[in-house]
Design an enzyme around this catalytic site. Structure first.
Site, PDB file in Angstrom:
ATOM      1  N   MET A 153       0.918  -1.386  -0.028  1.00  0.00           N
ATOM      2  CA  MET A 153      -0.050  -0.013  -0.228  1.00  0.00           C
ATOM      3  C   MET A 153       0.775   1.242   0.184  1.00  0.00           C
ATOM      4  O   MET A 153       1.853   1.638   0.845  1.00  0.00           O
ATOM      5  CB  MET A 153      -0.820   0.178   1.047  1.00  0.00           C
ATOM      6  CG  MET A 153      -2.374   1.277   1.375  1.00  0.00           C
ATOM      7  SD  MET A 153      -3.091   1.072   2.648  1.00  0.00           S
ATOM      8  CE  MET A 153      -2.094   1.765   4.193  1.00  0.00           C
ATOM      9  N   ASP A 155      -0.045   5.966  -1.126  1.00  0.00           N
ATOM     10  CA  ASP A 155      -1.462   7.078  -0.862  1.00  0.00           C
ATOM     11  C   ASP A 155      -2.850   6.471  -0.720  1.00  0.00           C
ATOM     12  O   ASP A 155      -3.089   5.667  -1.163  1.00  0.00           O
ATOM     13  CB  ASP A 155      -1.281   7.505  -1.869  1.00  0.00           C
ATOM     14  CG  ASP A 155       0.285   7.887  -2.405  1.00  0.00           C
ATOM     15  OD1 ASP A 155       1.596   7.966  -1.990  1.00  0.00           O
ATOM     16  OD2 ASP A 155       0.416   8.532  -4.022  1.00  0.00           O
ATOM     17  N   GLU A 329       3.904  16.177  -5.441  1.00  0.00           N
ATOM     18  CA  GLU A 329       2.311  14.993  -6.017  1.00  0.00           C
ATOM     19  C   GLU A 329       1.426  14.961  -4.964  1.00  0.00           C
ATOM     20  O   GLU A 329       1.234  15.971  -3.739  1.00  0.00           O
ATOM     21  CB  GLU A 329       3.255  13.530  -5.643  1.00  0.00           C
ATOM     22  CG  GLU A 329       4.548  13.296  -6.270  1.00  0.00           C
ATOM     23  CD  GLU A 329       4.997  12.474  -5.590  1.00  0.00           C
ATOM     24  OE1 GLU A 329       5.784  10.982  -6.461  1.00  0.00           O
ATOM     25  OE2 GLU A 329       5.082  11.452  -4.996  1.00  0.00           O
TER      26      GLU A 329
HETATM   27  C1  FRU Z   1       3.220   9.239  -4.284  1.00  0.00           C
HETATM   28  C2  FRU Z   1       2.618   8.587  -6.183  1.00  0.00           C
HETATM   29  C3  FRU Z   1       1.703   9.405  -6.281  1.00  0.00           C
HETATM   30  C4  FRU Z   1       1.258   8.196  -7.819  1.00  0.00           C
HETATM   31  C5  FRU Z   1       1.468   7.052  -6.545  1.00  0.00           C
HETATM   32  C6  FRU Z   1       1.901   6.108  -7.586  1.00  0.00           C
HETATM   33  O1  FRU Z   1       3.249   8.250  -3.382  1.00  0.00           O
HETATM   34  O2  FRU Z   1       4.127   8.536  -6.583  1.00  0.00           O
HETATM   35  O3  FRU Z   1       2.271  10.296  -6.867  1.00  0.00           O
HETATM   36  O4  FRU Z   1      -0.289   8.937  -7.918  1.00  0.00           O
HETATM   37  O5  FRU Z   1       2.166   7.169  -5.635  1.00  0.00           O
HETATM   38  O6  FRU Z   1       1.989   4.785  -6.223  1.00  0.00           O
END
Ligand code: FRU
Length: 610
Positions: A153, A155, A329
């Site tokens: 897991m 985000d 992000e």
């Molecule tokens: C942040 C990230 C996001 C992306 C996701 C991919 O942790 O890099 O920018 O959507 O993780 O798993």
């Protein structure tokens, strides 16, 4: 030559044959073991294999070894490719854990798995089995933090409240404890503490992996998916042979978020930049339109829409503001009241990786104004951090929370070492949910994160200590902490001239987390260098420090849950989130002071009983 087994031939395979053997160029390993399990494996040249599965059972249990190279599985039903394929580290020499491949959608069909880049000599072939049940063995397991059902897991995604339930989606790899195959996993809770697994919500498709995003409740049916439909926004991320490509897609749910249908005309937003992701969508009431904020390289872009499907570019933010040590992000943009003023300001949450204050990933924020199209930072020369530990990332908020609370949750980890964490059967934990508010300190508007009030409901019987004075460097441990490593300690401290206010949590193996308030530097410090297992990654053993003003008085709420400690100082004015991996739970608490003394005016210890 590749040979396929007919149904008749499968029955004549000798049941006692355990060795690898060959018929006309195709190899069958451990045929007896596989046959017993209703599976036939055919090995071909160049590490290509076909698994013939009987989809009478719900799951195919696949053995994984985290250190094995990635192979690839493509499902083929009645000779047609199904789904986007799975990258998986099938066990070569040892099985770390099993992951379930759900076969229920293929019942009554001829299902074969085209498995590539896995040698015939691998252990996985004899360990694969079918089953109607799957239960993951996860350890060490926190007691009151959200973790995935199994597998990887990162985000938190798409959080919304509806019909009495908080929905939490998350970046999930259901086929391993390393990053890959990004799905949205799904969990549901009534109180933000007890989470039920709701199964994978969105799986990769022709447009790529399902990266991070958000969800809204479309009360007025602006999108045409139905009144009160839940509409989810995610980044479709497609690694192509030439370069990664990220676009924005939508999916909707008309059953309250239980199941989602992808919109047929995805993607709905494209761009010419590569890092273009993590859409957060919300309703901007004064303008009667939707807003999408998303990360674009090291900036945020803002778009608007009336129907959630067609989006107009409005503005960009951040090129020369805040920290830029890494890519931006997972943004969020929320309006909050500044405590005690009646005034409201907008807060832009901006996750950054790397470039956090202690290395790796972290969440910064900006405060200012927003007119539905453009965010203006009121303090362009300041960099503000939301959490001063190493393990709070991708923090975003729930939409549609009924009582107007702004509730956030973060991924309790750091991209520097997440893949090395000593967790088995899963990898990844979320923070406790936090309520956000704003306060003023010396003319600067700052973000406060306090544990949600629901955390009070899981406090067990209090152990209340009488006030006491601490004087001197000697730190005698009081072995008074509740068994099992899941507890909250709330304390109030008054300084009587100490230079350092020291607090130590530890176990009888000598592992400890040391914390102290450093008066002359106005800093609260936490040191996990001796906290337990730290050697799995050189970036893990760390000392983190939060700027903390205390006016001689300090209140602390400290949440321990076996593998983490979350520190909330002065009602959430300073917050620090750190993972820990003690080999046995901390059971003792001690205090020390440097130079003068301090008084612990109250000390309440609660087991957490979820
Ligand atoms: C942040 C990230 C996001 C992306 C996701 C991919 O942790 O890099 O920018 O959507 O993780 O798993």
């Amino acid at each position: 030559m590749i040979m396929r087994l007919s149904d008749d031939m499968k029955h004549i395979l000798p049941a006692c044959l355990f060795a690898v053997f060959s018929i006309s160029g195709a190899f069958f390993t451990d045929a007896a073991a596989a046959e017993r399990k209703g599976i036939t494996v055919m090995h071909m040249s160049n590490e290509q294999n076909i698994i013939d599965v009987c989809p009478e059972h719900r799951y195919l249990l696949l053995p994984v070894q985290d250190s094995a190279p990635e192979g690839r599985i493509q499902l083929v039903a009645d000779n047609n490719v199904c789904g986007a394929g799975i990258n998986i580290r099938l066990a070569r020499e040892k099985v770390d854990y099993f992951v379930p491949l759900d076969l229920s959608a293929y019942r009554g069909r001829n299902l074969r798995l085209d498995v590539q880049a896995v040698p015939a000599s691998s252990l996985c072939w004899s360990e694969i089995s079918c089953s109607d049940t799957f239960s993951a063995e996860l350890s060490p397991k926190p007691l009151y933090h959200h973790i995935p059902a199994h597998g990887w897991m990162n985000d938190p995604n798409g959080m919304f409240w509806k019909d009495g339930k908080y929905h939490l989606f998350y970046q999930s790899n259901p086929y391993g404890c390393t990053w890959g195959n990004m799905h949205w996993g799904h969990s549901v809770s009534e109180d933000l503490i007890h989470w039920e697994d709701a199964g994978p919500a969105l799986a990769p498709d022709a447009w790529g992996y399902i990266f991070s995003g958000s969800a809204v409740v479309d009360k007025e049916n602006t999108a045409g998916f139905g009144e009160n439909a839940v509409v989810a926004f995610y980044t479709s991320s497609k690694p192509t042979r030439w370069s990664d490509c990220q676009t924005q897609s939508i999916a909707y749910s008309t059953d309250g978020g239980r199941t989602f249908t992808k919109y047929g005309s995805n993607p709905v937003l494209v761009s010419d930049i590569q890092d273009f992701r993590d859409p957060k969508v919300f309703w901007y009431a004064p303008g009667k339109h939707w807003v999408m904020i998303l990360a674009a390289g090291q900036q945020m872009r803002i778009y608007s829409s009336r129907d959630l499907k067609s989006w107009t570019y409005e503005s960009s933010f951040g090129q020369t503001q805040g920290a830029h040590g890494g890519v931006w992000e997972c943004p969020d943009l929320v309006e909050l009241e500044v405590e005690g003023t009646g005034e409201k300001k907008w807060v832009l949450l901006c996750n950054i990786n790397p470039g956090g204050p202690f290395g790796g990933s972290a969440t910064q924020y900006f405060t200012g104004s927003f007119d539905g199209k453009k965010f203006v930072n009121e303090a362009p020369t300041l960099t503000k951090w939301m959490d001063w530990g190493k393990d709070n990332y991708a923090t975003v908020t729930w939409s549609n929370v009924p009582d107007g609370r702004c509730i956030a949750i973060g991924w309790m980890s750091n991209w520097q070492y997440q893949v090395d964490l000593p967790q088995k059967g899963y990898r990844g934990t979320n923070t406790i949910a936090r309520e956000l508010s704003l306060y003023e300190r010396d003319g600067v508007t700052c973000l406060k994160s306090a544990p949600v009030r629901e955390m009070l409901s899981v406090r067990g019987d209090v152990l209340e200590k009488k006030p006491f004075r601490v004087s001197g460097m000697e730190c005698a441990m009081d072995w008074c902490l509740p068994d099992g490593g899941a507890f909250e300690v709330e304390m109030k401290i008054r300084n009587n001239g100490a230079e350092k206010i020291g607090i130590v949590f530890g176990n009888k193996a000598g592992e400890q987390v040391k914390m102290y308030y450093d008066v002359s530097h106005g800093q609260f410090v936490a040191d996990r260098t001796e906290s337990g297992e730290t050697g799995f990654n050189a970036n893990f053993a760390a000392v983190t420090a939060a700027p903390a003003e205390t006016d001689g008085e300090m209140t602390l709420r400290l949440f321990f849950d076996r593998t983490s400690v979350e520190i909330f100082g002065n009602g959430g004015e300073f917050v620090m989130t750190n993972l820990i991996f003690p080999t046995e739970p901390y059971s003792g608490l001690g205090f020390y002071s440097d130079r003068g003394s301090f008084t612990v005016t109250s000390l309440d210890i609660y087991p957490i009983v979820p």
